[in-house]
Motif scaffolding. Structure first.
Motif, PDB file in Angstrom:
ATOM      1  N   GLU A 157       0.836  -1.204   0.000  1.00 25.17           N
ATOM      2  CA  GLU A 157       0.000   0.000   0.000  1.00 25.17           C
ATOM      3  C   GLU A 157       0.867   1.249   0.000  1.00 25.17           C
ATOM      4  OE1 GLU A 157      -3.251   0.501   2.724  1.00 25.17           O
ATOM      5  OE2 GLU A 157      -3.406  -1.652   3.019  1.00 25.17           O
ATOM      6  N   GLY A 158       0.928   1.917  -1.113  1.00 20.47           N
ATOM      7  CA  GLY A 158       1.492   3.268  -1.176  1.00 20.47           C
ATOM      8  C   GLY A 158       2.928   3.414  -0.722  1.00 20.47           C
ATOM      9  N   SER A 159       3.272   4.669  -0.413  1.00 24.50           N
ATOM     10  CA  SER A 159       4.671   5.017  -0.169  1.00 24.50           C
ATOM     11  C   SER A 159       4.910   5.255   1.316  1.00 24.50           C
ATOM     12  CB  SER A 159       4.988   6.295  -0.915  1.00 24.50           C
ATOM     13  OG  SER A 159       4.167   7.325  -0.401  1.00 24.50           O
ATOM     14  N   ASP A 160       6.192   5.279   1.687  1.00 20.90           N
ATOM     15  CA  ASP A 160       6.544   5.403   3.092  1.00 20.90           C
ATOM     16  C   ASP A 160       6.472   6.857   3.576  1.00 20.90           C
ATOM     17  OD1 ASP A 160       7.202   4.518   5.571  1.00 20.90           O
ATOM     18  OD2 ASP A 160       9.078   3.566   4.972  1.00 20.90           O
ATOM     19  N   LEU A 161       6.257   7.000   4.885  1.00 11.70           N
ATOM     20  CA  LEU A 161       6.178   8.331   5.489  1.00 11.70           C
ATOM     21  C   LEU A 161       7.487   9.084   5.256  1.00 11.70           C
ATOM     22  CD1 LEU A 161       4.320  10.121   7.279  1.00 11.70           C
ATOM     23  CD2 LEU A 161       5.563   9.238   9.249  1.00 11.70           C
ATOM     24  N   GLY A 162       7.371  10.330   4.810  1.00 12.22           N
ATOM     25  CA  GLY A 162       8.569  11.139   4.585  1.00 12.22           C
ATOM     26  C   GLY A 162       9.308  10.817   3.298  1.00 12.22           C
ATOM     27  N   SER A 163       8.783   9.864   2.498  1.00 10.30           N
ATOM     28  CA  SER A 163       9.467   9.511   1.248  1.00 10.30           C
ATOM     29  C   SER A 163       9.292  10.625   0.214  1.00 10.30           C
ATOM     30  CB  SER A 163       8.928   8.194   0.694  1.00 10.30           C
ATOM     31  OG  SER A 163       7.546   8.321   0.420  1.00 10.30           O
ATOM     32  N   VAL A 164       8.229  11.395   0.354  1.00  9.05           N
ATOM     33  CA  VAL A 164       8.059  12.599  -0.458  1.00  9.05           C
ATOM     34  C   VAL A 164       7.851  13.744   0.518  1.00  9.05           C
ATOM     35  CG1 VAL A 164       6.563  13.820  -2.087  1.00  9.05           C
ATOM     36  CG2 VAL A 164       7.057  11.391  -2.427  1.00  9.05           C
ATOM     37  N   THR A 165       8.662  14.789   0.391  1.00 11.42           N
ATOM     38  CA  THR A 165       8.533  15.926   1.308  1.00 11.42           C
ATOM     39  C   THR A 165       8.484  17.218   0.501  1.00 11.42           C
ATOM     40  OG1 THR A 165      10.931  15.916   1.578  1.00 11.42           O
ATOM     41  CG2 THR A 165       9.641  14.817   3.293  1.00 11.42           C
ATOM     42  N   LEU A 166       8.137  18.292   1.196  1.00 11.36           N
ATOM     43  CA  LEU A 166       8.017  19.600   0.545  1.00 11.36           C
ATOM     44  C   LEU A 166       9.323  20.376   0.734  1.00 11.36           C
ATOM     45  CD1 LEU A 166       6.137  21.699  -0.852  1.00 11.36           C
ATOM     46  CD2 LEU A 166       5.440  22.418   1.442  1.00 11.36           C
ATOM     47  N   PRO A 167       9.985  20.752  -0.366  1.00 13.99           N
ATOM     48  CA  PRO A 167      11.230  21.520  -0.243  1.00 13.99           C
ATOM     49  C   PRO A 167      11.044  22.776   0.617  1.00 13.99           C
ATOM     50  CG  PRO A 167      10.929  20.794  -2.512  1.00 13.99           C
ATOM     51  CD  PRO A 167       9.654  20.448  -1.776  1.00 13.99           C
ATOM     52  N   GLU A 168      12.097  23.129   1.348  1.00 19.34           N
ATOM     53  CA  GLU A 168      12.032  24.214   2.338  1.00 19.34           C
ATOM     54  C   GLU A 168      11.502  25.533   1.792  1.00 19.34           C
ATOM     55  OE1 GLU A 168      12.403  24.267   5.760  1.00 19.34           O
ATOM     56  OE2 GLU A 168      12.360  22.110   5.421  1.00 19.34           O
ATOM     57  N   GLU A 169      11.945  25.916   0.593  1.00 18.42           N
ATOM     58  CA  GLU A 169      11.531  27.247   0.088  1.00 18.42           C
ATOM     59  C   GLU A 169      10.012  27.280  -0.102  1.00 18.42           C
ATOM     60  OE1 GLU A 169      13.312  25.177  -2.413  1.00 18.42           O
ATOM     61  OE2 GLU A 169      12.802  26.008  -4.375  1.00 18.42           O
ATOM     62  N   HIS A 170       9.427  26.166  -0.544  1.00 20.23           N
ATOM     63  CA  HIS A 170       7.973  26.118  -0.731  1.00 20.23           C
ATOM     64  C   HIS A 170       7.264  26.041   0.615  1.00 20.23           C
ATOM     65  CE1 HIS A 170       8.491  25.813  -5.002  1.00 20.23           C
ATOM     66  NE2 HIS A 170       9.242  24.737  -4.874  1.00 20.23           N
ATOM     67  N   PHE A 171       7.868  25.296   1.541  1.00 18.01           N
ATOM     68  CA  PHE A 171       7.258  25.207   2.877  1.00 18.01           C
ATOM     69  C   PHE A 171       7.228  26.580   3.540  1.00 18.01           C
ATOM     70  CE2 PHE A 171       7.478  24.824   7.492  1.00 18.01           C
ATOM     71  CZ  PHE A 171       6.261  24.194   7.716  1.00 18.01           C
ATOM     72  N   ALA A 172       8.308  27.337   3.382  1.00 18.12           N
ATOM     73  CA  ALA A 172       8.383  28.660   4.018  1.00 18.12           C
ATOM     74  C   ALA A 172       7.243  29.556   3.524  1.00 18.12           C
ATOM     75  CB  ALA A 172       9.739  29.301   3.723  1.00 18.12           C
TER      76      ALA A 172
END
Ligand code: AMP
Ligand code: ZN
Ligand code: FE
Ligand code: FE
Length: 274
Positions: free
Chosen positions: A250-265
């Motif tokens: 079932e699907g992907s692991d936690l944290g396997s895809v994250t949001l780059p810092e500049e976009h998160f900011a």
């Protein structure tokens, strides 16, 4: 690392909110948004666990909706102030509708000779749970009726399957309003998965602030294309693993895809000002 898309036992995830946040701490996430289907019922527990473990937990939701053009869409909602995220009335209604829908799906399965007793689905379910097709897919797999989790959707539960029942939905502008009225910000979840490219500009005009550019089902080509789209429209970028608990394919692991810092900011800034 920031992961803004995850599920718990309050919907179709396999880990309880506390277990999920424990896993987030293990994999080194600084920020985790809990975005269960049609409910924020798991977020208070997750936020409390986050305080213990040093993970910033954002109260979120993933609302099943439909665009003005009639396409199915998942609208992600993020609330800067969990105390203002009261959705009790909406959640109660959806929980009941999803329960009735699960029974309807089981009836349709029985009609094609696949008998799954309702207890298999409902016994042991989290009382907060907004039940969904993954619960039934797991029962089909456990009962030996399908070869894999994915096969359950391909053969029975997907839009062209004999046991398909659509989930309850509001319109996308209604979903945006529901979140904004509580001080929140919305994002178009996994647009590639739902084939929503042509709807993004309209969704933006209707109040949806962001696009989930980073998602396990998006290729690098998709990511580049969506970054161009949000740039042109002046939208925000979100992203995450859409983790449901890693079990039997079932699907992907936690944290396997994250949001780059500049976009998160930029996202965090907009959330703080919302
Ligand atoms: P529901 O809200 O009950 O319609 O269930 C939607 C959830 O089912 C999604 O969030 C996914 O977790 C899962 N899902 C839907 N389609 C598929 C598919 N083809 N393969 C695997 N999982 C799927
Ligand atoms: Zn799901
Ligand atoms: Fe989704
Ligand atoms: Fe999701």
């Amino acid at each position: 690392m920031r992961d803004l898309h995850s599920h718990t036992t309050a919907s179709d995830g396999l880990l309880s909110p506390s277990e999920l946040v424990g896993r987030a701490a293990e994999v080194g996430l600084r920020t985790l948004a809990v975005t269960d289907h049609d409910t924020v019922a798991g977020t208070a527990e997750a936020i409390a666990a986050g305080r213990e473990l040093g993970v910033e937990v954002i109260c979120g939701i993933e609302i099943s909706a439909v665009t003005t053009c009639g396409r199915n869409i998942h609208v992600l909602g993020y609330f800067p102030d969990p105390d203002r995220s009261d959705l009790a009335g909406f959640q109660r209604e959806r929980q009941q509708e999803r329960h009735d829908r699960a029974i309807e799906i089981l009836d349709k399965l029985a009609a094609v000779g696949v008998v799954i007793p309702p207890e298999t689905i409902f016994d042991g379910l989290d009382e907060r749970c907004s039940v969904g097709r993954p619960h039934i897919a797991r029962a089909l797999l456990a009962g030996g009726h399908v070869a894999s989790f994915r096969d359950a959707f391909d053969r029975y539960l997907g839009p062209s399957g004999p046991a398909y029942v659509d989930s309850p939905r509001m319109t996308a502008p209604e979903a945006a309003d529901l979140v904004q009225a509580r001080g929140g910000v919305t994002s178009v979840a996994h647009p590639r998965v739902d084939d929503l490219d042509a709807a993004i500009a309209e969704l933006h005009r209707q109040g949806v602030a962001a696009v989930e550019v980073f998602h396990p089902n998006h290729t690098n080509t998709d990511i580049r294309r969506y970054l161009g789209v949000v740039d042109e429209l002046g939208m925000l970028v979100t992203g995450g693993s859409d983790y449901h608990g890693t079990d039997k394919g079932e699907g992907s692991d936690l944290g396997s895809v994250t949001l780059p810092e500049e976009h998160f900011a930029r996202f965090a800034d907009a959330l703080a000002k919302a």
